[in-house]
Design an enzyme around this catalytic site. Structure first.
Site, PDB file in Angstrom:
ATOM      1  CB  CYS A  42     -81.232  26.699 -52.472  1.00 44.87           C
ATOM      2  SG  CYS A  42     -82.928  27.262 -52.288  1.00 44.87           S
ATOM      3  CB  CYS A  45     -81.234  30.442 -51.322  1.00 46.06           C
ATOM      4  SG  CYS A  45     -81.911  29.208 -50.177  1.00 46.06           S
TER       5      CYS A  45
END
Length: 122
Positions: A42, A45
């Site tokens: 991600c 993230c």
């Protein structure tokens, strides 16, 4: 240091850790799993983690910071995964104060002032 960090992976481990520290302020950052090089699938993230980590010193005394990996992309995208069903998470990264409605989602986790506010305000 007046707080501690626990790293967990998956919903059962998260719940077990949160229960173990019941009664203390618990903050949790939920991110996508990391590969062998330590990079999350991600991209948000990857951006959020250093911002959040830089602000951890602002958490209240006795706090517990749980860094939780939610699983691989396929598991996360399943609308019936336990994080979505039980914690009502809609996206990663999510930073939340456990047991309260307070949370930051996706790009909100990039903003130092929002992260600091989550850690410092009741």
């Amino acid at each position: 240091m007046g707080w501690e960090e626990k790293q967990v992976r998956g919903y059962p481990e998260f719940v077990q850790t949160a229960q173990r520290y019941h009664g203390r302020p618990i903050f949790a950052l939920f991110c996508g799993d990391k590969d062998a090089e330590g990079k999350s699938w991600c991209p948000d993230c990857v951006t959020a983690e250093p911002v959040v980590r830089k602000e951890l010193h602002n958490m209240p005394e006795e706090s517990v910071f749980i860094y939780c990996l939610v699983g691989d992309r396929a598991y996360w995208k399943d609308p019936n995964n336990e994080f979505r069903k039980n914690l009502k998470l809609t996206a990663v990264p999510t930073l939340l104060k456990y047991g309260t409605p307070q949370k930051l989602v996706e790009e909100e986790c990039f903003k130092v002032e929002l992260v600091r506010m989550l850690f410092t305000e009741d």
